[in-house]
Structures are given as C-alpha cells and as structure tokens.
Scaffold this active site. Structure first.
Site, PDB file in Angstrom:
ATOM      1  N   ALA A  62       0.825  -1.209   0.000  1.00 24.76           N
ATOM      2  CA  ALA A  62       0.000   0.000   0.000  1.00 24.76           C
ATOM      3  C   ALA A  62       0.858   1.258   0.000  1.00 24.76           C
ATOM      4  CB  ALA A  62      -0.940  -0.014   1.202  1.00 24.76           C
ATOM      5  N   HIS A  63       0.170   2.402  -0.054  1.00 30.57           N
ATOM      6  CA  HIS A  63       0.888   3.676  -0.180  1.00 30.57           C
ATOM      7  C   HIS A  63       1.762   3.977   1.028  1.00 30.57           C
ATOM      8  CE1 HIS A  63      -3.025   5.825   1.384  1.00 30.57           C
ATOM      9  NE2 HIS A  63      -2.505   5.032   2.274  1.00 30.57           N
ATOM     10  N   ASN A  64       2.916   4.571   0.712  1.00 33.10           N
ATOM     11  CA  ASN A  64       3.884   5.032   1.717  1.00 33.10           C
ATOM     12  C   ASN A  64       4.611   3.909   2.453  1.00 33.10           C
ATOM     13  OD1 ASN A  64       1.433   7.184   1.778  1.00 33.10           O
ATOM     14  ND2 ASN A  64       3.401   8.228   1.912  1.00 33.10           N
TER      15      ASN A  64
END
Length: 347
Positions: A237-239
């Site tokens: 997922a993001h980051n």
C-alpha cells in the site's frame, strides 16, 4: 547449453570430486536425473535420493561429499551455487534490441542503447529507459517513468507517472507499479478521494512477482530498497517502505505507511497493519497477523494451525467465554490471596 563439470567447478569456485570431463546439459532433481543433468542437495532429508541418483553430477556441501555415488561439485552454499549453475545451463533468451512496429513511443522519451520495446507497448512523454533494458509486450510506462539499465519488464507491466525502477530489476506479468493508493476522506457520509501525489521508488536488483501491486505514495514516496524480492499477488500500500534484501512471499498484504526493515522475511498470507515498524532481521511465519510493532530481530508467529473440525468447534465455543473465565480467575486469585493472608494472621 552444455558445460563440462570442470567448467562449472571453476565458475562456482567448487572443489571437483570425480571426472571433470563429464558434460551436463540441464538441471534436474536428484530423483529424476539422467547422465546429462546436474542436481543438488541441501538436506539430510534427501540422502536416500542422493544414494540412488542417476544424475550426471551433484552440487552439494562437504558433509555429503563422501555419500555421493556420482561426480560432484563441493561448495559452501549448495543452493546458491546451484542457482548460478542453472543460469549457466539455461541462459535467459532476451529479445533483440529495437522498437516493435506496433509500440508507441513518445518523441521525447530517452531510450538507451540496446533497449528492446515489445509489441503494443506504450512509452509516454518524458520517460527514460536505461541501456539494455527490456520492455516486454503490452507494457505501459506513463509520463516521466524511469526504468534503469538492464531491467526487464516481462509483459503487461504498468509503471505509473514519475515512478522509478532501478537497474537489473525483473518485473513479472501483471505487475502494477504506481497505482493510486487507497486514500479517502469522509464528508457528510460520503467518501472523497484524496489525490495520491507521491511516487514509487524501486532500487536495484529488485524482483516483483506476477500480479503484485505497489501503490504510489499519498504524499511521500513508496520505497523498495535494493535487492528486495516480492512474490506473486502481494499488495504493497501507499507510503510503505521495505528495506534492502527483504523477501516477501505470496498473498501478503501490507497496509499503508508500514515500514519493514532490512533483511526481513515475510511468509505467505501474512497481514501487516498500517503505520507499523518491523525491525531489521524480523522473520514472520506464514498466515500471521502483525498488529503491533516488532522492535527486535527474530522470528514471530500468530494464528492457529488447522485442526479437526470438531476440536476447532469446541475450542471456538470456549473462546467465546474467555472474558468470563478471566474474570472468574481473577476473583479466585483474590480469594486465594485473602485466605492466605487470613491463615498467616491466625498463626
């Protein structure tokens, strides 16, 4: 591509045991070898297969050399040496350099020497592709994407705008790099999309398996360090940040902003909650749930193994009463302590 055992031994820095003029053409298991194959052994569990093997030669460690009935290459790390031997006997076939007639390449894209761009691929404006990279059939590189020298996008790989792949990576079919992360804000009972303006930054010598997704960062970048190995069907997922030389098995889900250290291994089907930190050298066994920080190196496990259904049903029924049992236990402990104190006073 056939090789003599002497040639392989020199390339692998191995001690040759037996006839070095034997020629092998491919690799095999111990159990299904023939006079023209090379097998390997790493565990006592395969000792009986070693004794019966029909392989032309075997890669193994010093501890098994005396047990081997055929010529051998004796090395410190048989698995790694065998991997190098496989590459020598089964060299990868790379397409010829050039741009296929059906590919679409923006005029300002920077294409290095020896690059191959396959049928129906799209390379958008501002992209940069390093020397000897391979962009396989049906790949899409959005505006400003970078692919490092020697990196191979096998087929149907998507690389989002401004995302960067390092050198000598291998990205398998169906991989999506730089899709929007799952960023939503709630207002008056409705969801509002939060634009994802970060990138995905991937280091050198990273492998990503088929149908894995690596989301772009919401604000900061999603980062995979050098030497990271991802299996098939993983969600990053993001980051998320994954440290150098960590390896993650199939069907793992990593929620947003989790940080995984260097040299970690994550077993298949593991779920890692968002905003957690895993220290360097953490090893999580398959199907575990990571719901809190893992601050020290070592092995971690959770979940219950499969068991007969009736036993599971009994345990599940008892589990529903766990809180009630804990309260009763506390009461009993308090009562035992009170009786103990009373007995002590009476003495």
């Amino acid at each position: 591509m056939s090789r003599t055992l002497f040639e392989l031994g020199e390339a692998l820095d191995a001690r040759l045991q037996g006839d070095g003029n034997i020629r092998v053409e491919r690799v095999s298991s111990l159990a299904h070898g023939s006079s023209s194959t090379l097998a390997f052994m790493v565990s006592r569990a395969h000792l009986s297969e070693l004794h019966r093997t029909q392989a032309g030669a075997v890669v193994l460690g010093e501890e098994w050399a005396a047990e081997c009935p055929v010529p051998a290459l004796v090395v410190r790390n048989p698995h790694a040496a065998f991997a190098r031997a496989v590459a020598m006997l089964h060299p990868e076939r790379k397409p010829a350099p050039g741009v296929h007639a059906s590919a679409v390449v923006a005029p300002d894209a920077q294409i290095g020497a020896g690059v191959s761009i396959g049928p129906h691929s799209v390379v958008a404006d501002g992209c940069r592709i390093g020397a000897n990279a391979v962009i396989g059939p049906g790949c899409v590189l959005m505006s400003g994407a970078t692919v490092g020298a020697g990196t191979h996008l096998v087929a149907q790989v998507f690389v989002g705008s401004d995302c960067r792949l390092g050198e000598r990576c291998r990205i398998h079919p169906g991989v999506v790099i730089g899709a929007d992360g799952f960023g939503l804000a709630k207002e008056n009972g409705r969801w509002i999309k939060v634009p994802q303006v970060g990138r995905v930054i991937i280091g050198d010598e990273v492998d990503i398996g088929a149908n894995t997704t690596v989301d772009r960062g919401a604000i900061e970048d999603t980062v995979l360090g050098d030497g990271v190995k991802l299996d098939n069907q993983i969600q990053v997922a993001h980051n998320v940040r994954i440290g150098e030389h960590s390896a993650i098995a199939g069907c793992v889900g990593i929620a947003g902003s989790a940080v995984i250290g260097r040299g970690c291994t994550i077993g298949g089907g593991v779920g890692i909650a968002g905003h957690l930190k895993l220290a360097d050298g953490v090893h999580v066994t398959g199907m575990s749930l990571v719901a809190s920080d893992l601050e020290q190196a070592g092995a971690y496990s959770s979940s219950l193994p499969a068991q007969p259904m009736r036993q599971w049903q009994k345990n599940a029924a008892r589990l529903r009463h766990l809180d009630e049992m804990a309260r009763k236990l506390k009461q009993l402990e308090a009562e035992v302590a009170r009786l103990g104190a009373s007995a002590g006073q009476s003495e």
